[in-house]
Design a protein around this motif. Structure first.
Motif, PDB file in Angstrom:
ATOM      1  N   LYS A  49      81.527  26.906   1.458  1.00 16.43           N
ATOM      2  CA  LYS A  49      80.621  25.815   1.074  1.00 16.43           C
ATOM      3  C   LYS A  49      80.005  25.200   2.326  1.00 16.43           C
ATOM      4  CE  LYS A  49      83.561  24.587  -2.861  1.00 16.43           C
ATOM      5  NZ  LYS A  49      84.912  25.108  -2.602  1.00 16.43           N
ATOM      6  N   PRO A  50      78.696  24.960   2.309  1.00 14.77           N
ATOM      7  CA  PRO A  50      78.107  24.232   3.430  1.00 14.77           C
ATOM      8  C   PRO A  50      78.631  22.786   3.435  1.00 14.77           C
ATOM      9  CG  PRO A  50      76.482  24.551   1.693  1.00 14.77           C
ATOM     10  CD  PRO A  50      77.712  25.286   1.269  1.00 14.77           C
ATOM     11  N   GLN A  51      78.577  22.141   4.602  1.00 14.44           N
ATOM     12  CA  GLN A  51      79.195  20.814   4.768  1.00 14.44           C
ATOM     13  C   GLN A  51      78.875  19.810   3.643  1.00 14.44           C
ATOM     14  OE1 GLN A  51      81.319  19.958   7.601  1.00 14.44           O
ATOM     15  NE2 GLN A  51      81.842  18.395   6.104  1.00 14.44           N
ATOM     16  N   PRO A  52      77.605  19.577   3.296  1.00 13.14           N
ATOM     17  CA  PRO A  52      77.326  18.548   2.286  1.00 13.14           C
ATOM     18  C   PRO A  52      77.984  18.854   0.941  1.00 13.14           C
ATOM     19  CG  PRO A  52      75.298  19.210   3.394  1.00 13.14           C
ATOM     20  CD  PRO A  52      76.353  20.182   3.801  1.00 13.14           C
ATOM     21  N   VAL A  53      78.030  20.124   0.568  1.00 16.64           N
ATOM     22  CA  VAL A  53      78.648  20.517  -0.710  1.00 16.64           C
ATOM     23  C   VAL A  53      80.165  20.373  -0.593  1.00 16.64           C
ATOM     24  CG1 VAL A  53      78.965  22.433  -2.317  1.00 16.64           C
ATOM     25  CG2 VAL A  53      76.729  22.047  -1.252  1.00 16.64           C
TER      26      VAL A  53
END
Ligand code: TYM
Length: 331
Positions: free
Chosen positions: A234-238
């Motif tokens: 998962k990318p950071q914001p997610v």
């Protein structure tokens, strides 16, 4: 039974980061240890609040402390500026705090980068004031979030240095304390790794936020176009939203959305709606109590005076002993 000390800078209401990183542990610790929890209003002066803002923010934190479940009969709850001994110990510790080590502190370096027009001496010596806060009670355990680790290390340096210099075993070396678990860092809604009150309105959720505000903030949280490959990282914001869900929602809910993500079927709108409802349910009791306490100035006055009186039993003893160790003598 250990002596426990921790503080929170008054810059408004408490957010979920303050709660899960610190206050949640304060509440558990007050039943098991001798606890001192304070509102670090001197620390907040580094940002030059107006007199009205300063007072209002102190009141907010006091109200939030009580609403969250801190009990002034069990723990000592006080306002830092009510305790003059703290400032005396701060001055004494500053004599053995060196420019090089203070300039190397990450939070100071960040301020130098982000607010070059206001690098005041209070910011530089922020860690000595924190050390004074804790050492004034000769405390060994400090419940804090992960962002405070380096400040704790500085406290240990100052405590050990004092002991070495005066050849005493006076101050304990304080450690960060989270019941033996890893220290926590709650992420922000804007994709940053830390929920923080200085990062604008859409980063943090406050215990006092109304349901519509919570929904709005969470629906605006940063995401991406969605996964295209099964089980992709998962990318950071997610990842941030999932981390919040882990803390605030049931395990089943977390697993449900995690599976949807891993099978590329996730709809972020659904995840956000669920997270918002879970946050609203979680914060509901705080919100109600905050409203009730906020108008009870008489009670707040009583809590603050009782706290100052109880805190000074220990701080006046420490300062008397420290003065003796250093060599101040009455003629
Ligand atoms: P402050 O006011 O920034 O934060 C108060 C407490 O909340 C924790 N915290 C978090 N924990 C997890 N995730 C987050 N996103 C998050 N944001 C904040 C902090 O780790 C802290 O425990 N300098 C201190 C106040 C202070 C103090 C002290 C603390 C003054 N003197 C002595 C301990 C001992 C501060 O500014 O915290």
């Amino acid at each position: 039974m250990d002596i426990v000390v921790s503080g929170i800078r008054p810059t408004g209401n408490l957010h979920l980061g303050n709660y899960f990183g610190a206050v949640k542990n304060f509440i558990k610790m007050q039943n098991e240890h001798k606890c001192y929890f304070f509102i670090a209003d001197y620390h907040s002066l580094t940002t030059h609040p107006t007199p009205a803002d300063l007072h209002g923010n102190v009141k907010n934190v006091l109200v939030n402390f009580l609403a969250a479940g801190l009990d002034p009969e069990k723990a000592t709850l006080y306002i830092q500026s009510d305790i003059p001994e703290v400032t005396e110990l701060y001055l004494l510790l500053n004599m053995n705090a060196y420019l090089g080590e203070l300039e190397r502190v990450a939070s100071f370096k960040e301020k130098v980068r982000t607010q070059p027009d206001n690098i005041n001496a209070g910011l530089l010596t922020y860690p000595t004031l924190m050390a004074a806060d804790v050492l004034i009670h000769k405390a060994a355990k400090v419940p804090v979030g992960k962002d405070q680790e380096q400040h704790l290390e500085m406290m240990r340096n100052f405590a050990n240095r004092f002991n070495r210099m005066y050849k005493v075993e006076y101050f304990p070396a304080p450690v960060a304390f989270n019941f033996g678990e890893e220290l926590i860092k709650i992420p922000g809604l804007d994709g940053s790794t830390k929920m923080s009150k200085s990062e604008g309105d859409y980063n943090a959720i406050y215990l006092s936020d109304e349901p519509e505000v919570i929904r709005k903030k969470i629906m605006r949280a940063v995401t991406d176009a969605g996964p295209t490959v099964e089980n992709q990282p998962k990318p950071q914001p997610v990842e941030n939203l999932f981390q919040l869900m882990k803390v605030l929602s049931t395990t089943d809910t977390y697993e449900h959305f995690n599976n949807l993500y891993n099978t590329c079927q996730i709809r972020y709108g659904d995840l956000k709606k669920q997270l918002a409802e879970d946050v609203i349910v979680f914060t509901h009791p705080f919100r109600e109590k905050i409203k009730e306490l906020f108008v009870n100035d008489n009670y707040l006055h009583k809590v603050a005076s009782l706290g100052a009186e109880k805190a000074r039993e220990s701080t006046s003893r420490t300062i008397r002993e420290v003065r003796e160790i250093i060599g101040f003598k009455v003629f």
